[in-house]
Design an enzyme around this catalytic site. Sequence first.
Site, mmCIF file in Angstrom:
data_model
loop_
_atom_site.group_PDB
_atom_site.id
_atom_site.type_symbol
_atom_site.label_atom_id
_atom_site.label_comp_id
_atom_site.label_asym_id
_atom_site.label_seq_id
_atom_site.Cartn_x
_atom_site.Cartn_y
_atom_site.Cartn_z
ATOM 1 N N ASP A 72 -3.407 -23.452 33.702
ATOM 2 C CA ASP A 72 -3.921 -23.200 35.055
ATOM 3 C C ASP A 72 -3.842 -24.472 35.894
ATOM 4 O O ASP A 72 -3.654 -25.575 35.379
ATOM 5 C CB ASP A 72 -5.360 -22.674 35.014
ATOM 6 N N GLU A 130 -8.898 -24.142 32.476
ATOM 7 C CA GLU A 130 -9.369 -25.497 32.162
ATOM 8 C C GLU A 130 -9.975 -26.163 33.387
ATOM 9 O O GLU A 130 -10.821 -27.035 33.270
ATOM 10 C CB GLU A 130 -8.209 -26.340 31.624
#
Lengths: 357, 357
Positions: A72, A130
């Site tokens: 991400d 994350e």
Amino acid sequence: MTELDLSLGSVELTRALCDIPSVSGDETTLADAIMASVGALPHLEVYRDGDTIVARTQLDRPQRVVIAGHIDTVPINANVPSRFVDVDGVPTLWGRGTVDMKGGVAVQLKLAAELTDPRVDVTWMWYDHEEVDAELNGLTRLARARPDLFAGDFAILGEPSNGQVEGGCNGNLRAVVRTHGVRAHSARAWIGENAIHAAAPILARLSEYRPRTIDVEGLAYREGLNAVRVSGGIAGNVIPDLCEVEVNYRFAPSRTVAEAESHVRDVFAGFELDVVDRASGARPGLDAPLAQEFLAAVGAEPRPKYGWTDVARFSEMGVPAVNYGPGDPSLAHHDEERVPLAQIEDVERGLRAWLSS
Amino acid sequence: MTELDLSLGSVELTRALCDIPSVSGDETTLADAIMASVGALPHLEVYRDGDTIVARTQLDRPQRVVIAGHIDTVPINANVPSRFVDVDGVPTLWGRGTVDMKGGVAVQLKLAAELTDPRVDVTWMWYDHEEVDAELNGLTRLARARPDLFAGDFAILGEPSNGQVEGGCNGNLRAVVRTHGVRAHSARAWIGENAIHAAAPILARLSEYRPRTIDVEGLAYREGLNAVRVSGGIAGNVIPDLCEVEVNYRFAPSRTVAEAESHVRDVFAGFELDVVDRASGARPGLDAPLAQEFLAAVGAEPRPKYGWTDVARFSEMGVPAVNYGPGDPSLAHHDEERVPLAQIEDVERGLRAWLSS
């Protein structure tokens, strides 16, 4: 479906990954593409949990290394699609994710596909969420569902470290500091109490705060305490009854989460404060034998890692872990996020050499 | 369709109005109900523009009075539907709009229906969007489309004034004060510049500001300068590059809008500032002959009006105007907004007596 060609060079593969947007919470398109390409490799045993994908060699080597990267990014700010640019003569890839951390993920995907016979068993992990609350992190979920997958003698996170090895990481704590007031019509402000005005000392303490630098096992960890959000007010003619300042404290790995919280509470003494997210730091952990071998193989001087990374998670589980990836961490989350192409190739070469030796 | 029964007592009619939510921008249901009930009255000529309704007697009286009230409210905060409560033995109606200003509107609607033969011609106006930007105000729109409808010798706004006559009003200015910074990952805050920290002096100046009280034609106007909104930040791990503080300045009617703006710019010297809304105040204007007659008829001592009201609009158009309505203005926009029932009835009695005499 969007497809990934793992036979591309690591630079071209980085570019392909960047051009599949995957802001936290919206990783499924990219995770599907990774699953499709990695799932087709016969030498890897693949497991998927949500948008987290784990791929393992099962060669019965005496040692196992976990190599992980999050897929991400923080929100895009007119910096996707990526593009090649020249920065003072240095060929560079510009765009969201080039640094944090699709360059690292590209190298990992490529090596996962090509290294069918590594010197150690490898557990590759590509995971979601994350960049947001630790509670949402794909590895938090995976650690509950399949803690056995984290087994290993050493771990490498491909977080940006300028192609150097960065040891440990700072801890990370977020808290909301809150003031209350009394609503009233703003034409008769003296009837109410202005919660935004009451927040003036919170901003003053933040702007006067001088963060420390703390030595841990020979590496200098630089701390930081910052407002990351502020909000208050409901209408243009109403005295606000609530103001919230969200602060982010990055603390040296010599401090526990409890000590970090206590420090933040001291700074904002007198104000209501709720801790909304917390994650321990990690000591450098460079004395592990595999860490020493790895440092020698890639020929790097270790440095401290400032940003919190999932090395802390491995460290807590007893697996020594370091950060090693392309990209300048100072440019992570930056609107001008960009990586020199050579760094991507250098990291690919370093990891390939060590895993193949 | 929702219906209004104008034969109800003014208290019951207030309650019925309050129980039809009409937050600014969402007044159509209430405007439709008013249109249906007033449109059926043969002694009134009715005109509608959006959610603003004008109803006029055409009796060729030598004088005309405009009597107006806005039908929108600030946002509801768990205070609709209204209910009857007892406050220290005083029968009271509690809920959003009871003070600002459905009590005044109820009295107006009832008298519009019943006074078929008033001593002066009356232009009744019920309008939308008073609680938001002046640019959206129904009367702003009406003044462009049909300025002729504002013709009159005197105007009464039914804004809450505790059943007293409140002269003039403070002016109103809103501005956004802005700081800029540079985004960066919050783990390396020293790379960026924190726009929220940079806003500390803005809040400090607001919290230290001491508003003045200014005498205008014998009435004491109390000023105020307040933050009504603050916002900044985009994610929990990004140093924010923008912080905005919206401030609301209420200024005595002896000051022009230009003087008010200059004062606000002085207070926030050194910061970027945009004025986003501005409205002149109004001098009391109580020396007009009809104003004097009105004061004598209702038997009230004039007081200053703190809140900006549309008296300023009439004042600018050369029509002397006052505020006269039930409800304590200190409770306008308050979560505990409530009006003593007797005030609604007193205002009905006062207006009825004067218009019938």
